[in-house]
Design an enzyme around this catalytic site. Structure first.
Site, PDB file in Angstrom:
ATOM      1  CE  LYS A  87      -4.345   0.710   2.467  1.00  0.00           C
ATOM      2  NZ  LYS A  87      -5.022   0.490   3.763  1.00  0.00           N
TER       3      LYS A  87
HETATM    4  O1  G3P Z   1      -7.674   1.209   5.835  1.00  0.00           O
HETATM    5  C1  G3P Z   1      -8.097   2.422   5.384  1.00  0.00           C
HETATM    6  C2  G3P Z   1      -9.462   2.889   5.797  1.00  0.00           C
HETATM    7  O2  G3P Z   1     -10.427   1.902   5.678  1.00  0.00           O
HETATM    8  C3  G3P Z   1      -9.517   3.729   7.022  1.00  0.00           C
HETATM    9  O3  G3P Z   1     -10.805   3.947   7.513  1.00  0.00           O
HETATM   10  O4  G3P Z   1     -12.346   4.577   9.345  1.00  0.00           O
HETATM   11  O5  G3P Z   1      -9.912   5.200   9.501  1.00  0.00           O
HETATM   12  O6  G3P Z   1     -11.418   6.338   7.878  1.00  0.00           O
HETATM   13  P1  G3P Z   1     -11.119   5.087   8.607  1.00  0.00           P
END
Ligand code: G3P
Length: 217
Positions: free
Chosen positions: A83
């Site tokens: 990533k």
């Molecule tokens: O892994 C990336 C993503 O899904 C992060 O989500 O909830 O931290 O905005 P969030």
């Protein structure tokens, strides 16, 4: 549509992989930090129990170090997807790693223009963060619709991986738009199969069945 788990918690991943409908895992530096484990060890542990792609994120911001980190992460296992952030250096690292045969997940995508560049850089996955856009009053799923259309127009093979998901309805909306993957925190996965009417209906069936005194076995 594929379902990935957005987690670095091994117990959580193992428990949900048992269900058979987890197609991969995504992690990020925040999730690794929350797990309290070494990133290389934790990604290896996840790869040992998950057959599908396991996204492991670089932490450097310059091209050379990103590339070195990406190569080290990719060497953990054949199912590691490296990533990288959607920056100029990240896109350049994506191009180099992709040309060498490594799957790359370009993350922190917030516009269709960014997604276009990720596809041109050979990304295997693009990760638009829909919840974080909604958080600031923008239309997260509108972005998914744009990217799906844009990729379809040019037959880009980059898979649209809907990330930062806050509700089970987003999963349905993503599927209706033809997104390739959603990555879900465990609580959203649970919310996807749980419904109070299912629970109350099951209670009623069980009570009526008990009255019959019958047993199928
Ligand atoms: O892994 C990336 C993503 O899904 C992060 O989500 O909830 O931290 O905005 P969030």
């Amino acid at each position: 549509m594929k379902i990935f788990l957005d987690s670095a918690d091994l117990d959580e991943i193992a428990a949900l992989c048992d269900t058979g409908f987890i197609d991969g895992v995504t992690t990020n530096p925040s999730l690794i930090a929350k797990s309290g484990h070494n990133i290389l060890d934790r990604i290896a542990e996840i790869c040992a129990i998950v057959d599908g792609p396991v996204s492991a994120e670089v932490t450097a911001t310059d091209y050379d170090t990103m590339l070195a980190e990406g190569r080290k992460l990719a060497a953990i296992g054949p199912n590691v997807a490296v990533k990288v952030p959607l920056t100029k250096a990240g896109l350049q690292a994506c191009q180099t790693l992709s040309h060498a045969g490594t799957k790359v997940n370009v993350t922190l995508c917030f516009t269709a223009g960014q997604a276009l560049l990720a596809a041109k850089a050979g990304a295997a996955f693009i990760s638009p963060f829909v919840g974080r856009l909604d958080d600031i009053g923008r239309d997260g799923m509108g972005l998914i619709e744009e990217i799906c259309t844009l990729y379809a127009n040019y037959d880009y093979p980059t898979e649209v991986l809907v990330a930062s998901v806050r509700s089970s309805q987003t999963v349905v909306d993503a599927a209706l738009m033809g997104a390739d993957v959603v990555t879900l925190p465990p609580k959203i996965l649970t919310a996807l199969y749980h419904h109070p009417l299912t629970d109350s209906g099951l209670d009623a069936f069980s009570q009526d069945w008990a009255k019959t005194g019958q047993s199928i076995l």
